[in-house]
Every structure is written in C-alpha cells, then in structure tokens.
Design an enzyme around this catalytic site. Sequence first.
Site, short mmCIF file in Angstrom:
data_model
loop_
_atom_site.label_atom_id
_atom_site.label_comp_id
_atom_site.label_asym_id
_atom_site.label_seq_id
_atom_site.Cartn_x
_atom_site.Cartn_y
_atom_site.Cartn_z
N SER A 148 -28.31 -9.06 175.22
CA SER A 148 -27.95 -10.09 174.23
C SER A 148 -28.54 -9.78 172.87
CB SER A 148 -28.51 -11.45 174.63
OG SER A 148 -27.82 -11.96 175.70
N ASN A 180 -38.29 -14.88 172.80
CA ASN A 180 -38.92 -16.21 172.69
C ASN A 180 -40.06 -16.25 173.71
OD1 ASN A 180 -36.33 -16.26 174.52
ND2 ASN A 180 -37.71 -17.81 175.38
N TYR A 205 -24.19 -16.13 186.05
CA TYR A 205 -23.93 -17.50 185.58
C TYR A 205 -22.55 -17.65 184.95
CZ TYR A 205 -25.35 -15.82 180.92
OH TYR A 205 -25.45 -15.12 179.76
N GLU A 206 -21.91 -16.54 184.61
CA GLU A 206 -20.56 -16.63 184.05
C GLU A 206 -19.54 -17.00 185.13
OE1 GLU A 206 -19.57 -13.43 181.00
OE2 GLU A 206 -21.42 -12.67 181.89
N MET A 210 -31.98 -13.48 182.66
CA MET A 210 -30.85 -13.79 183.55
C MET A 210 -29.96 -12.58 183.82
SD MET A 210 -29.69 -17.28 181.66
CE MET A 210 -30.90 -18.37 180.90
N SER A 211 -30.51 -11.40 183.67
CA SER A 211 -29.66 -10.21 183.88
C SER A 211 -30.48 -9.10 184.54
CB SER A 211 -29.14 -9.72 182.52
OG SER A 211 -30.19 -9.21 181.74
N HIS A 215 -21.99 -10.86 173.27
CA HIS A 215 -21.63 -9.74 174.16
C HIS A 215 -20.18 -9.36 173.85
CE1 HIS A 215 -24.98 -9.62 177.15
NE2 HIS A 215 -25.21 -10.80 176.59
N ALA A 254 -32.61 -9.31 176.64
CA ALA A 254 -33.44 -10.28 175.93
C ALA A 254 -34.09 -11.15 177.00
CB ALA A 254 -32.55 -11.15 175.04
N HIS A 298 -22.89 -11.49 183.78
CA HIS A 298 -23.97 -12.27 184.38
C HIS A 298 -23.40 -13.13 185.50
CE1 HIS A 298 -24.78 -11.61 180.09
NE2 HIS A 298 -26.05 -11.52 180.41
N HIS A 305 -29.83 -20.30 172.52
CA HIS A 305 -29.22 -18.96 172.52
C HIS A 305 -29.18 -18.40 171.09
CE1 HIS A 305 -26.97 -15.63 174.10
NE2 HIS A 305 -25.87 -15.93 173.45
#
Length: 272
Positions: free
Chosen positions: A27, A232, A82-83, A208-209, A58, A110, A80, A244
């Site tokens: 990201s 972060n 979550y998609e 998350m990846s 992306h 990230a 991902h 995001h």
Amino acid sequence: MKEFFETVDFIKSKVKDIPKIAIVLGSGLGSLAEEIENKTIISYKDIPNFPISTVAGHKGELIFGSLNNVPVIAMNGRFHYYEGYDLKMTTYPIRIFKLLGVETLILTNAAGGINLNFEKGDLMIIEDQLSFFAESVLRGPNLDEFGERFIDMSNVYDKAYIELLKPIMEKITGKCLTGVYAYMKGPTYETPAEIRALRTLGADAVGMSTVPEAVVARHSGLKTIGITCITNMAAGVKNEVLTHEDVKETAKKCENNFKQVIKELVTTINQL
Ligand code: HPA
C-alpha cells in the site's frame, strides 16, 4: 493446473525474457514502478484467470522491465483476504511467478508498529511471521506440482538475504530494524487489546497482507525477502485514529528510502 498454465502462456506471449526477481508493492509503495525502465505493463484485468485488486492505492498492473539495469517483475497492487477472495486466489500470482521461473520474491507492505522502539516512517526487515488467527493458505488438497504437504517454516524469510539487506538498510536509512510481522485478516485495524496481545506474543509490526504470499512462496521454494514500512504506530500505542489515508501518506514519505533500498537490494542479488 490448467488455469495456471493458461495464465503463464499469456504472460509469456507478451514478455520475452522473464526476470528472476519479483517484487510485490505494498500500500502506497507503488511509485517504485515509475523507476522501472523499458517497461511492459500488463493490466490484471487482461490476464486470464488473474484476480483484480479493489483497494485504493493498489493499481492492478504487472510490470516487467529493469530497475537499476536488473530485470524485475513488479506487482503494482496485491490481493488481500479482506477483499473477499479466498486465500488461494490472493496468492495466485506467487504461483504464477514460480511457474514463470522467478527465483526471488521481495514482499513489501505497510504495517502498524507494535515495537515501542519503532517510529512512523521506519523500514523494517521481516525476520519471521505470526499468523495464529488465520487459516493456512495451504489448507485443502496439496498442489504437489509446487511443493510437499508438510513444509519446514524455519527459513520463510531467507536468512542469507536478510544478512545482505542489513548493511543496505543501515546505509540508506541510518537504521537497521528487523522484526516479526503479525498477520491479521482485516479489514478493521486491530483493537488496542489485540495489539497488546500481539506484542506479548512477540510481534513487532502488524498488517493484513504478506503472510499468505510468504507461505505459498515457501511451499514452492522461492527465496523470500520481506520489507515493511511502518506507516503508523498500531492501535492504542499513540492516541491516534488510524486511517487508510494516513497509511498511504506515510508510505509516500518512506518512498525515497524504500526505492533506494529495493534498487540496491536487486543489484546485490543480481551480482550473486
Ligand atoms: N494494522 C494493520 N494493517 C496495517 C496497519 C495497522 O496498524 N497499518 C498499515 N497496515
């Protein structure tokens, strides 16, 4: 396997010499793609059986070309869980890389910083990973064409390559941070309680990846390197709301260092 070969044949019909190094851009880290010369760009939507990325930041392109005169493939936009894809689909491109003849995979992402010594904007070399809270991407019938059913996970991130990367990191960023990346399924950021738990379990960063891709890469015998941009501090570490937008903005600030590190790394690997 038929769908894999369809994808591979299509890519080979567009690109003559397939590079040995593939880079997955995380990201906000997509601008490395601009540094690639003599590009052949293939949009994911044009590749048979390839998934399409749905996340802002992306892009959805596979880029073939040279970085610092080293042939590379860059994935500008990853997939991902979550998609909504099943895990197998999120890692489809990694198996395609393997079938194309790629030997080294550089995974970038990230992530939120859990280690209290980290700061927003730091780059971290991934030494190992945690994925207690997600099912394995290798669940289901084993794809024997790629690897064995039960695989050793003590060298997911190649130790020799980590040693090559350390002095590069030190030279370019003035620091050499290494750590454990914890995988969470998202799409929510974590709760402060989850972050405290992950810290107790030994995590330094959370995202998350990457983990599903690294597992599939390990299964198929690709040498893997992982680089995290700490965009972060994770939930509850600072009194901050996570967005995001902020993740992408900090990733942008890391970009110069990030690009330099990747360029030197591919040059070093290419000379081995
Ligand atoms: N948590 C999970 N994923 C992330 C984060 C985070 O804090 N920052 C960037 N990706």
